[in-house]
Design an enzyme around this catalytic site. Structure first.
Site, PDB file in Angstrom:
ATOM      1  N   ASP A 169     -17.259  11.674  18.344  1.00 51.53           N
ATOM      2  CA  ASP A 169     -17.443  10.429  18.972  1.00 51.53           C
ATOM      3  C   ASP A 169     -17.712   9.364  17.996  1.00 51.53           C
ATOM      4  O   ASP A 169     -18.097   8.358  18.777  1.00 51.53           O
ATOM      5  CB  ASP A 169     -18.235  10.448  20.076  1.00 51.53           C
ATOM      6  CG  ASP A 169     -19.801  10.851  19.676  1.00 51.53           C
ATOM      7  OD1 ASP A 169     -19.820  11.108  18.517  1.00 51.53           O
ATOM      8  OD2 ASP A 169     -20.711  10.724  20.592  1.00 51.53           O
ATOM      9  N   HIS A 176      -3.047   7.143  -7.028  1.00 50.71           N
ATOM     10  CA  HIS A 176      -3.845   6.813  -5.851  1.00 50.71           C
ATOM     11  C   HIS A 176      -5.241   7.763  -5.891  1.00 50.71           C
ATOM     12  O   HIS A 176      -5.730   8.373  -4.786  1.00 50.71           O
ATOM     13  CB  HIS A 176      -2.997   7.291  -4.650  1.00 50.71           C
ATOM     14  CG  HIS A 176      -1.783   6.377  -4.462  1.00 50.71           C
ATOM     15  ND1 HIS A 176      -0.863   6.701  -3.770  1.00 50.71           N
ATOM     16  CD2 HIS A 176      -1.460   5.047  -4.916  1.00 50.71           C
ATOM     17  CE1 HIS A 176       0.091   5.739  -3.697  1.00 50.71           C
ATOM     18  NE2 HIS A 176      -0.259   4.731  -4.456  1.00 50.71           N
ATOM     19  N   ASP A 213      -8.889  -0.593  -8.784  1.00 49.39           N
ATOM     20  CA  ASP A 213      -7.513  -1.268  -7.839  1.00 49.39           C
ATOM     21  C   ASP A 213      -8.586  -1.595  -6.725  1.00 49.39           C
ATOM     22  O   ASP A 213      -8.742  -0.787  -5.921  1.00 49.39           O
ATOM     23  CB  ASP A 213      -6.417  -0.495  -7.868  1.00 49.39           C
ATOM     24  CG  ASP A 213      -5.434  -1.360  -7.044  1.00 49.39           C
ATOM     25  OD1 ASP A 213      -5.877  -2.135  -6.454  1.00 49.39           O
ATOM     26  OD2 ASP A 213      -4.176  -0.698  -7.243  1.00 49.39           O
ATOM     27  N   ASP A 261      -5.501  -7.969  -3.608  1.00 48.96           N
ATOM     28  CA  ASP A 261      -5.087  -6.793  -4.253  1.00 48.96           C
ATOM     29  C   ASP A 261      -5.126  -6.847  -5.651  1.00 48.96           C
ATOM     30  O   ASP A 261      -4.231  -7.501  -6.249  1.00 48.96           O
ATOM     31  CB  ASP A 261      -3.522  -6.334  -3.557  1.00 48.96           C
ATOM     32  CG  ASP A 261      -3.226  -5.073  -4.296  1.00 48.96           C
ATOM     33  OD1 ASP A 261      -4.118  -4.202  -4.807  1.00 48.96           O
ATOM     34  OD2 ASP A 261      -1.896  -4.504  -4.026  1.00 48.96           O
ATOM     35  N   HIS A 303       6.060   3.385 -11.034  1.00 48.20           N
ATOM     36  CA  HIS A 303       5.855   2.656  -9.877  1.00 48.20           C
ATOM     37  C   HIS A 303       6.587   1.352 -10.058  1.00 48.20           C
ATOM     38  O   HIS A 303       7.000   0.985 -11.116  1.00 48.20           O
ATOM     39  CB  HIS A 303       4.514   2.511  -9.441  1.00 48.20           C
ATOM     40  CG  HIS A 303       3.651   1.832 -10.311  1.00 48.20           C
ATOM     41  ND1 HIS A 303       3.441   0.518 -10.194  1.00 48.20           N
ATOM     42  CD2 HIS A 303       2.633   2.289 -10.953  1.00 48.20           C
ATOM     43  CE1 HIS A 303       2.601   0.107 -11.277  1.00 48.20           C
ATOM     44  NE2 HIS A 303       2.154   1.280 -11.712  1.00 48.20           N
ATOM     45  N   HIS A 359       4.706  -5.915  -4.767  1.00 49.69           N
ATOM     46  CA  HIS A 359       5.181  -5.832  -3.258  1.00 49.69           C
ATOM     47  C   HIS A 359       4.793  -7.274  -2.608  1.00 49.69           C
ATOM     48  O   HIS A 359       3.790  -7.718  -3.246  1.00 49.69           O
ATOM     49  CB  HIS A 359       4.413  -4.455  -2.629  1.00 49.69           C
ATOM     50  CG  HIS A 359       3.044  -4.552  -2.955  1.00 49.69           C
ATOM     51  ND1 HIS A 359       1.904  -5.334  -2.416  1.00 49.69           N
ATOM     52  CD2 HIS A 359       2.364  -3.857  -3.855  1.00 49.69           C
ATOM     53  CE1 HIS A 359       0.765  -4.959  -2.817  1.00 49.69           C
ATOM     54  NE2 HIS A 359       1.124  -4.147  -3.765  1.00 49.69           N
ATOM     55  N   HIS A 369       0.602  -3.939   1.710  1.00 49.51           N
ATOM     56  CA  HIS A 369       1.840  -3.863   1.241  1.00 49.51           C
ATOM     57  C   HIS A 369       2.619  -4.423   2.463  1.00 49.51           C
ATOM     58  O   HIS A 369       2.892  -3.794   3.561  1.00 49.51           O
ATOM     59  CB  HIS A 369       2.453  -2.100   1.163  1.00 49.51           C
ATOM     60  CG  HIS A 369       1.790  -1.683   0.174  1.00 49.51           C
ATOM     61  ND1 HIS A 369       1.731  -0.085  -0.165  1.00 49.51           N
ATOM     62  CD2 HIS A 369       1.214  -2.142  -1.271  1.00 49.51           C
ATOM     63  CE1 HIS A 369       1.117   0.080  -1.214  1.00 49.51           C
ATOM     64  NE2 HIS A 369       0.749  -1.027  -1.908  1.00 49.51           N
ATOM     65  N   GLU A 411       2.130  -6.241 -10.899  1.00 50.16           N
ATOM     66  CA  GLU A 411       1.190  -5.170 -11.376  1.00 50.16           C
ATOM     67  C   GLU A 411       1.807  -4.299 -12.265  1.00 50.16           C
ATOM     68  O   GLU A 411       1.751  -2.925 -11.894  1.00 50.16           O
ATOM     69  CB  GLU A 411       0.633  -4.687 -10.122  1.00 50.16           C
ATOM     70  CG  GLU A 411       1.769  -4.056  -9.062  1.00 50.16           C
ATOM     71  CD  GLU A 411       0.760  -3.262  -7.912  1.00 50.16           C
ATOM     72  OE1 GLU A 411       0.056  -2.351  -7.862  1.00 50.16           O
ATOM     73  OE2 GLU A 411       1.053  -3.662  -6.564  1.00 50.16           O
ATOM     74  N   TYR A 423       0.701   4.716 -17.972  1.00 53.98           N
ATOM     75  CA  TYR A 423      -0.199   5.805 -17.597  1.00 53.98           C
ATOM     76  C   TYR A 423       0.120   7.083 -18.398  1.00 53.98           C
ATOM     77  O   TYR A 423       1.396   7.729 -18.443  1.00 53.98           O
ATOM     78  CB  TYR A 423      -0.078   6.342 -16.005  1.00 53.98           C
ATOM     79  CG  TYR A 423      -0.246   4.981 -15.148  1.00 53.98           C
ATOM     80  CD1 TYR A 423      -1.366   4.510 -14.801  1.00 53.98           C
ATOM     81  CD2 TYR A 423       0.957   4.229 -14.930  1.00 53.98           C
ATOM     82  CE1 TYR A 423      -1.317   3.337 -14.155  1.00 53.98           C
ATOM     83  CE2 TYR A 423       0.995   3.199 -14.086  1.00 53.98           C
ATOM     84  CZ  TYR A 423      -0.321   2.672 -13.632  1.00 53.98           C
ATOM     85  OH  TYR A 423      -0.327   1.430 -12.934  1.00 53.98           O
ATOM     86  N   ARG A 445      -3.692  -0.629 -15.563  1.00 58.06           N
ATOM     87  CA  ARG A 445      -2.601  -1.496 -14.686  1.00 58.06           C
ATOM     88  C   ARG A 445      -3.571  -2.640 -14.838  1.00 58.06           C
ATOM     89  O   ARG A 445      -4.725  -2.919 -14.757  1.00 58.06           O
ATOM     90  CB  ARG A 445      -2.694  -0.535 -13.229  1.00 58.06           C
ATOM     91  CG  ARG A 445      -1.911  -1.699 -12.559  1.00 58.06           C
ATOM     92  CD  ARG A 445      -1.523  -1.063 -11.179  1.00 58.06           C
ATOM     93  NE  ARG A 445      -2.589  -0.576 -10.166  1.00 58.06           N
ATOM     94  CZ  ARG A 445      -2.789   0.648 -10.159  1.00 58.06           C
ATOM     95  NH1 ARG A 445      -2.263   1.726 -10.748  1.00 58.06           N
ATOM     96  NH2 ARG A 445      -3.927   1.084  -9.217  1.00 58.06           N
ATOM     97  N   GLU A 497      -3.079  -6.249 -12.226  1.00 57.91           N
ATOM     98  CA  GLU A 497      -2.525  -6.430 -11.239  1.00 57.91           C
ATOM     99  C   GLU A 497      -3.251  -7.942 -10.501  1.00 57.91           C
ATOM    100  O   GLU A 497      -4.316  -7.967 -10.527  1.00 57.91           O
ATOM    101  CB  GLU A 497      -2.718  -5.546  -9.948  1.00 57.91           C
ATOM    102  CG  GLU A 497      -2.465  -5.993  -8.507  1.00 57.91           C
ATOM    103  CD  GLU A 497      -2.322  -5.100  -7.438  1.00 57.91           C
ATOM    104  OE1 GLU A 497      -3.213  -4.068  -7.822  1.00 57.91           O
ATOM    105  OE2 GLU A 497      -1.534  -4.942  -6.706  1.00 57.91           O
TER     106      GLU A 497
END
Ligand code: GLY
Ligand code: MN
Ligand code: MN
Length: 421
Positions: free
Chosen positions: A23, A226, A243, A254, A333, A337, A344, A367, A371, A389, A391
């Site tokens: 709940d 991710h 990130d 972002d 990647h 975006h 996104h 970005e 890697y 990275r 960004e």
């Protein structure tokens, strides 16, 4: 409503409440399209737009005032508040929608409604239309056309107003400050979640939410795109990729920064880092009115591929390596975006077959990254587990672009100086 024209009706439900466990509910967040049009934050709401309707064009279905429920679960605008505070022409209890909505659909030709977001609500909309069909012999008119609202609405959302840009700048500033704090507090031996806590603290302290699950990945974890576990110790000699972005009034920032856990880049880390930084600058240079969506990506790919050849991680002619996408094991990647209410964000990237051309008011991320996962036999060991990275959030302006997230350093000397303090 002007774009929809007479004879149309738009139906926009907000997001349903989402259960976390048993709940316990997730913190509520309205649907972005719904909030964009209404500024109304309460769950169990449906906005209806009927251009040129004599008795009011904007109708809001929402929860009624209920002193007992409000003592338990918080204040409600109620039907009066929907009109006086939120500008609805008319407001009805959400519990009456089944009785009222078919009547509103009756004289409409086109229904603007986005199918597929909420299958339960889809069924209800179909049910309301079918109710009218059942009355055809009594002379009741049924709308003949369903149209997705996305095309109109998402193009509006792609171009940010002055007010929206102001809010996005606030989100960007708070996010940049949090990244600075992370660089200042990071020490070998800390856990990734301790650094993540710095973001949660700073975002909340400044009236923001977290726009998306923060990625705080040390060493090899920086090579997992991710990675959100954020539960490992930070090692001396490793890089840390973060990130993380704040959400201010439902507008996201972002930002990614990558820095050494101990405050000093190794030779290899610095070499990879500077490649990514150069690629990011090359990409940002392409963000200006008249250029198209893919130009920053093309610039980043070219810059990264050249750099990978220089480091000896790729061999061959740069143009052939680009054509063969030889960079993909290290850069899998795209370079950005759209950014807005959704991290996104909505908005088409192509118009027909052609890439979308940049226009002032659009906001995007830039970005690029590299890697180099460990354990790759073809890659010299000294490069293993370097994940970088960088960004930033970029607003297209009349004369070029403005980086909204420049408050957090990104050159090697700047980062090392900040971390040495
Ligand atoms: N944080 C999600 C992204 O960078 O696209
Ligand atoms: Mn991004
Ligand atoms: Mn990001």
């Amino acid at each position: 409503m002007q774009m929809m024209g007479k004879g149309a009706i738009a139906i926009l439900p907000t997001a349903p409440v989402s259960i976390r466990n048993r709940d316990v509910e997730h913190p509520y967040r309205p649907d972005s399209d719904f909030y964009y049009l209404t500024g109304f934050k309460e769950p169990e709401s449906v906005a209806v737009l009927i251009p040129k309707r004599k008795h009011g064009e904007y109708i809001l279905f929402c929860r009624e005032s209920d002193p007992t429920a409000e003592i338990w679960n918080g204040r409600r605008a109620g039907l009066e508040g929907a009109k006086t505070l939120h500008g609805a022409d008319d407001a009805f209890p959400i519990s009456d929608i089944n009785e009222i909505l078919p009547g509103l659909l009756e004289n409409c030709e086109r229904v603007y409604y986005t199918m597929g977001n909420d299958s339960q609500f889809d069924q209800r909309v179909i049910g309301w239309v079918n109710q009218l069909r059942g009355k055809a012999r009594a002379g009741v008119h049924t709308p003949g056309e369903f149209v997705a609202l996305d095309h109109l609405l998402h193009d509006m959302r792609l171009f940010k107003s002055r007010e929206e840009i102001k809010t996005m700048k606030q989100a960007a500033t708070v996010s940049a400050q949090a990244h600075v704090r992370a660089m200042q507090m990071c020490q070998p031996g800390m856990m990734e979640y301790e650094v993540e806590a710095e973001f949660v603290h700073h975002f909340h302290k400044n009236g923001c939410a977290t726009a998306y699950s923060s990625i705080v990945g040390g060493g090899a974890n920086g090579c997992i795109l991710h990675y959100v576990d954020n539960d490992q110790p930070l090692m001396d000699g490793d890089l840390l990729l973060i990130d993380a972005g704040a959400e201010k009034d439902y507008y996201a920032a972002d930002i990614t920064r990558t820095f050494p856990v101990n405050g000093r880049f190794s030779q290899e880390q610095k070499a990879v880092y500077n490649l990514v930084l150069a690629a990011q600058q090359a990409a940002i240079d392409q963000v200006k009115p008249g250029n198209h969506w893919n130009q920053p990506h093309e610039a980043a790919v070219k810059s990264l591929t050249k750099g990978l050849v220089k480091l000896g991680l790729l061999r061959g002619s740069v143009s052939k390596l680009i054509k063969d996408e030889a960079y993909r094991p290290f850069y899998m990647h795209r370079t950005g975006h759209w950014l807005g209410m959704d991290v996104h964000d909505v908005g088409d990237y192509k118009v027909g077959d052609a890439w979308r051309v940049f226009e002032p008011g659009m906001v995007l991320t830039v970005e690029p990254g590299l890697y180099i996962a460990g354990g790759q036999k073809k890659v010299a060991k000294k490069w293993w587990n370097i994940g970088v990275r960088i960004e930033d959030d970029v607003l297209v302006t009349k004369s070029g672009c403005e980086v909204l997230t420049s408050g957090v350093p990104k050159t090697v000397p700047e980062i090392e100086a900040l971390m040495a303090k």
